[in-house]
Design an enzyme around this catalytic site. Structure first.
Site, short mmCIF file in Angstrom:
data_model
loop_
_atom_site.label_atom_id
_atom_site.label_comp_id
_atom_site.label_asym_id
_atom_site.label_seq_id
_atom_site.Cartn_x
_atom_site.Cartn_y
_atom_site.Cartn_z
N GLY A 50 62.70 -41.55 57.06
CA GLY A 50 62.40 -42.84 56.48
C GLY A 50 61.92 -42.80 55.05
N CYS A 51 61.81 -41.63 54.50
CA CYS A 51 61.38 -41.50 53.11
C CYS A 51 62.61 -41.42 52.23
CB CYS A 51 60.53 -40.23 52.97
SG CYS A 51 59.73 -40.07 51.37
N GLN A 52 62.57 -42.07 51.10
CA GLN A 52 63.70 -42.03 50.17
C GLN A 52 63.94 -40.62 49.65
OE1 GLN A 52 63.05 -45.01 47.18
NE2 GLN A 52 65.15 -45.70 47.32
N SER A 53 62.88 -39.91 49.39
CA SER A 53 62.97 -38.51 48.97
C SER A 53 62.99 -37.64 50.21
CB SER A 53 61.75 -38.13 48.12
OG SER A 53 61.61 -38.98 47.03
#
Length: 95
Positions: A50-53
């Protein structure tokens, strides 16, 4: 040092910085100073969803029952945020 004391220490450090750019630079520097997670440990199991990175977080318990964390990210600002989290929670009890 307790979690609350570590949090207060960070709040004090950030409150001394007047400009947002100084704060960003400090976070980036913390990320650069953090030891990288070995490539062999950057598995899907340790990947934060769920993290963009891409962020990997590894946790373990020492023999004395304390939690320990290692982390890494492919983005410098995110790696700095991981470093902040580790600074607060590493070496604490799970409770």
């Amino acid at each position: 040092m307790s979690i609350e004391e570590r949090q207060q220490e960070l709040i004090s450090e950030f409150s001394m910085m007047e400009e947002w750019m100084e704060k960003y630079e400090y976070i980036i520097e913390l990320g650069k100073e953090m030891a990288p997670l070995p490539e062999s440990e950057k598995s899907d199991e340790l990947l934060i969803r769920g993290c963009q990175s891409r962020v990997w977080l590894k946790s373990s318990f020492s023999n004395d029952g304390l939690l320990h964390f290692q982390g890494d990210s492919d983005a410098v600002i995110t790696k700095g945020l991981v470093a902040l989290m580790i600074r607060v929670y590493d070496g604490q009890r799970a409770e």
